[in-house]
Design an enzyme around this catalytic site. Structure first.
Site, PDB file in Angstrom:
ATOM      1  N   HIS A   1      18.347  11.836   6.021  1.00  0.00           N
ATOM      2  CA  HIS A   1      18.780  10.478   5.682  1.00  0.00           C
ATOM      3  C   HIS A   1      18.238   9.465   6.700  1.00  0.00           C
ATOM      4  O   HIS A   1      17.588   8.483   6.334  1.00  0.00           O
ATOM      5  CB  HIS A   1      20.316  10.460   5.660  1.00  0.00           C
ATOM      6  CG  HIS A   1      20.928   9.133   5.379  1.00  0.00           C
ATOM      7  ND1 HIS A   1      21.474   8.813   4.150  1.00  0.00           N
ATOM      8  CD2 HIS A   1      21.093   8.028   6.150  1.00  0.00           C
ATOM      9  CE1 HIS A   1      21.936   7.570   4.184  1.00  0.00           C
ATOM     10  NE2 HIS A   1      21.717   7.071   5.398  1.00  0.00           N
ATOM     11  N   GLU A   2      18.507   9.732   7.970  1.00  0.00           N
ATOM     12  CA  GLU A   2      18.077   8.788   9.003  1.00  0.00           C
ATOM     13  C   GLU A   2      16.549   8.726   9.085  1.00  0.00           C
ATOM     14  O   GLU A   2      15.962   7.664   9.313  1.00  0.00           O
ATOM     15  CB  GLU A   2      18.684   9.142  10.363  1.00  0.00           C
ATOM     16  CG  GLU A   2      20.224   9.156  10.402  1.00  0.00           C
ATOM     17  CD  GLU A   2      20.875   7.864   9.936  1.00  0.00           C
ATOM     18  OE1 GLU A   2      20.202   6.810   9.916  1.00  0.00           O
ATOM     19  OE2 GLU A   2      22.062   7.904   9.562  1.00  0.00           O
TER      20      GLU A   2
ATOM     21  N   GLU B   1      18.729   1.555   2.339  1.00  0.00           N
ATOM     22  CA  GLU B   1      19.535   2.726   1.963  1.00  0.00           C
ATOM     23  C   GLU B   1      18.889   3.487   0.804  1.00  0.00           C
ATOM     24  O   GLU B   1      19.067   4.696   0.681  1.00  0.00           O
ATOM     25  CB  GLU B   1      20.942   2.246   1.601  1.00  0.00           C
ATOM     26  CG  GLU B   1      22.000   3.312   1.630  1.00  0.00           C
ATOM     27  CD  GLU B   1      22.392   3.775   3.039  1.00  0.00           C
ATOM     28  OE1 GLU B   1      21.940   3.168   4.033  1.00  0.00           O
ATOM     29  OE2 GLU B   1      23.130   4.775   3.127  1.00  0.00           O
TER      30      GLU B   1
ATOM     31  N   HIS C   1      15.216   6.274   6.605  1.00  0.00           N
ATOM     32  CA  HIS C   1      15.173   4.896   7.134  1.00  0.00           C
ATOM     33  C   HIS C   1      13.928   4.708   8.011  1.00  0.00           C
ATOM     34  O   HIS C   1      13.228   3.700   7.920  1.00  0.00           O
ATOM     35  CB  HIS C   1      16.419   4.623   7.979  1.00  0.00           C
ATOM     36  CG  HIS C   1      17.675   4.390   7.196  1.00  0.00           C
ATOM     37  ND1 HIS C   1      17.794   3.389   6.263  1.00  0.00           N
ATOM     38  CD2 HIS C   1      18.889   5.019   7.212  1.00  0.00           C
ATOM     39  CE1 HIS C   1      19.020   3.401   5.741  1.00  0.00           C
ATOM     40  NE2 HIS C   1      19.712   4.393   6.300  1.00  0.00           N
TER      41      HIS C   1
END
Lengths: 508, 508
Positions: A272-273, A302, A276
């Site tokens: 997820h990170e 997101e 980004h």
């Protein structure tokens, strides 16, 4: 220095680059504070960070910047809308106008009050004492109302909540977001009900129990290294609340935490990170050190983290590729587990109390509940003193769970303590946009999942770069989605994808 | 805001605090660059750092700051010289006046040129090619001459080199430093000769050979934790060239490197850097965020690092205390070694080529040689093209070593590439001052070494705090030494201590 007309744009660029540098430096201070700083440094760090913020803000609202924007606007008015230069002037002007609307005293009071409120929230959550937090919340809401009132007549704002939302999702209106999230809510609730009523149970025991933190660290590093993120442009550190931040588009700081009793964070939170980080990394060099370098729509940001986390990271092809590594690192726990078991565990649906621990489907209802309560707070339908009861009622209604205390209910998130009303909806907007992108990718890159199964993730990254990342922060979210998928924000693709996955796992 | 006279001092404090914050933030950027930054971040980091430096400098030389200093000077003129307020105004004024003397264009050129020269130096050293570096050195010297010329008539400067020295050792004059270092040189050369002629050999094999880096890391952390440095106010990281930096007096970053074939760095370099950190940590809270918070005399700073490194860290009592830990961490290498063997190894004298690897005695001759050459460069006695020959001659004369190539000679240090002429002598001034302090400590705390043998280091730290650290940057080095030991800088104590140690080890 030169009086030639073209020089005003260059001067503007240089001024904006300095403002960008100050913001990035402050981001490094914040990263350091959360990952490296000795605890005794906290007090002076707050002052150092405040000084950088103040100097940055002084420059951002300066008359001089306004004059440069006007002059550069004259120079660029004949350029195409999507050109770097015209976009720079447009985005800088909107930022300048917004920043100038807010009196410095109000801004200072918001900063001070939310800082106190965050401290009070830590204690209030620890003792599950909403009453102790209530005066801070009241003050935050009052200040946010005053803040919103500064934007009367700005850019067609209609609803009192529009200015708050605009800080996180520029140009998106409350009515639009309410419609999107309402449709999402009504589409998701039947899916959750269907999974519950399917009689099918999903056992995620393979992800839980004891996992050595050291091996988890190796795993997390392997996971990032296996993603198509520029080599030598990232690092991974541990922290309490995972985040990613770009000190520059080529200096990406991914953070995670390692739960000794759950392996999922070291995989999906890390992906997820990194999602980004890949977005920031994909911004073209021409836009670096400018307000176009960092995408300002949290929803689009997101969309990247969630696309990589949910549609890549929880997908069967990626998990199939990862499984041998999991088996090697955790032979006792995952040495003999079947791909199907891991895939089902990664996609288990189970209504629960805490947003940050929720599965990808029920997660949206946590978010929607918060957004609905925010609107009710600001339109007066819910008194702040009644907020815990309203929260608990809606948790029962949407997720069928009973909230035992406010620490596990209305006090669980820091956002409202920080005064950040309007932030939550961007999480679900990200899911919706990711759904639209994924749909498009499935059409345009029909073999992408086959490649993912072999660990070939670059084609997906390249598609995202070409279609999304290269625009940086040039466009407002509504313009951007139009450019990328050729239509407005649309819940349908995401709902279809969720339905398909739920049906695959739960046989619904 | 208020028109009361007292408010100008408060305003000055706040302005200086912001300038301090900008400097500390930049220090964090530099620390991060050397310890954590992904390599691809280098390019934008340079710009971020330059922006902070520029903004800090703009504020430092602003008319507004000058007016505030004058106004606050009026308010504080009746206060005692040593009061915090009078000292703040005095130190701020000197800094402002010095900074204003240098035209911004010259300063920018110095920054640009030394940055290019540092890059050129890296390549020149790698290929041991002085000729390739020469034009950069010429440019650096020329710019430094122009820099020095800006200070005509300032603060009684007499010698062309005075302004360069003053940036590192405020108020110290070239003639004074030349006299001190001349006396030191003439005192040290016979000691080295005596050791060489003693017939005594010192075997430091116990410190050399294979030492696991992981165990060295544990050792280094233990060493710092065993020093009386505020808990929760420091961290230790690895880097290429060890340094220490204070992000605040309670946020101290110590760095070191680990040589797999030598255990000494993990002990003495770490103690050295921690000595710097203890100085910064000892500055009283009232001075934080001001120009009084960080001692600006490099000589005094070095006196702390060298006192801890050489008189504590290489002393028999400390080594006796450390030995059991060494034996546990490196049972194969140091499990059965005698204290006397380690003590002798730690104090071995051996003329060598490279300053940063030199023992504590010959080290001074490396420094003095550089200082003498610097003076000859600036007074024209040595042409830059003749520098390698002059270097090699003097290495032969002072240390009796033949320099095989310029990489191991004149090109070994970065200082001249960075344009930092006048920096080197502060290393030996630090040794001299440390000697004076240690003499005083031996008199005032006669049991201190007994305590060190039991690992009790706080009494020494407390003495240093009370007598030195608490003054922060209030005083010029010459005032400070007077206050601390009641007399001027004096080489004799240091020479006596060295003589005693050499005699102990070499039976001279």
């Amino acid at each position: 220095m030169s009086p030639s007309p073209a020089s005003k744009l260059a001067e503007l660029r240089e001024r904006l680059a300095e403002i960008n540098d100050l913001g990035r430096a402050r981001a490094l201070l914040a990263w350091d504070e959360r990952t490296k700083m000795p605890p005794a440094g906290a007090e002076t760090r707050a002052e150092q960070s405040a000084t950088l913020a103040r100097i940055r803000h002084e420059r951002l609202i300066s008359d001089e910047l306004g004059r440069l924007i006007d002059a550069a606007g004259g120079e660029t008015e004949s350029l195409p809308y999507e050109s770097d230069a015209a976009s720079l002037v447009r985005v800088a002007r909107r930022g300048w106008e917004k920043a100038r609307r807010v009196p410095p005293d109000l801004r200072a009071e918001i900063t001070r009050t939310s800082s106190l409120a965050e401290h009070a929230w830590v204690d209030a959550r620890a003792s599950s004492d909403f009453k102790a937090f209530l005066p801070h919340l009241e003050r935050n809401v009052e200040l946010r109302r005053r803040y919103a009132a500064c934007f009367e007549g700005f850019d067609g704002f209609e609803h009192e909540f529009d200015p708050l939302l605009d800080d996180f999702e520029p140009g998106m209106r409350t009515a639009e977001v309410a419609a999107i999230l309402g449709e999402l809510r009504d589409g998701i609730r039947p899916l959750i009900a269907a999974a519950a009523e399917s009689g099918e149970t999903v056992d995620d025991a393979c992800l839980r129990g004891s996992f050595s933190v050291e091996a988890q660290e190796t795993l997390a590093r392997d996971v990032v290294a296996g993603l198509p993120l520029q080599e030598g442009a990232w690092r991974l550190d541990s922290t309490i609340h995972p985040f990613a931040v770009a000190i520059s588009p080529a200096d990406l700081r991914i953070t995670t935490r390692f739960d000794p009793d759950y392996i999922g964070t070291a995989v999906w939170s890390v992906i997820h990170e990194a999602g980004h980080a890949m977005y920031e990394n994909g911004v073209p060099r021409e836009l670096w050190r400018s307000p176009l370098a960092s995408p300002s729509s949290l929803g689009f940001h997101e969309s990247q983290s969630r696309l990589w986390e949910n549609w890549v990271g929880r997908g069967r092809p990626y998990l199939g590729h990862l499984l041998p590594r999991l088996a090697t690192l955790f032979p006792d726990r995952l040495g003999a587990v079947e791909l199907d078991t891991v895939y089902r565990a990664a996609n288990k649906i189970e209504p629960s109390l805490i947003r940050v621990e929720a599965d990808q489907v029920t997660y949206n209802l946590h978010v929607i509940l918060r957004f609905e309560l925010e609107l009710e707070i600001f339109n007066g339908a819910t008194e702040l003193s009644e907020l815990p009861a309203a929260w608990n009622d809606r948790m029962q209604q949407y997720l069928g769970v009973a909230v035992p205390d406010d620490a596990h209910g209305v006090l669980q998130d820091v956002h409202w303590a920080g005064g950040n009303f309007g932030y939550f909806p961007t999480y679900s907007l990200g899911n919706v946009i990711a759904g639209q992108l994924w749909d498009r990718i499935m059409t345009e890159l029909p073999d992408v999942e086959e490649g993912i199964g072999r660990g070939e993730l670059a084609p997906l990254r390249d598609w995202l770069r070409e279609n999304l990342h290269r625009h940086g922060n040039k466009f407002m979210p509504k313009e951007l989605i139009q450019r990328v998928v050729g239509g407005p924000i649309d819940v349908a693709p995401y709902l279809r994808q969720l339905e398909q996955r739920v049906s695959e796992i739960y046989g619904t």
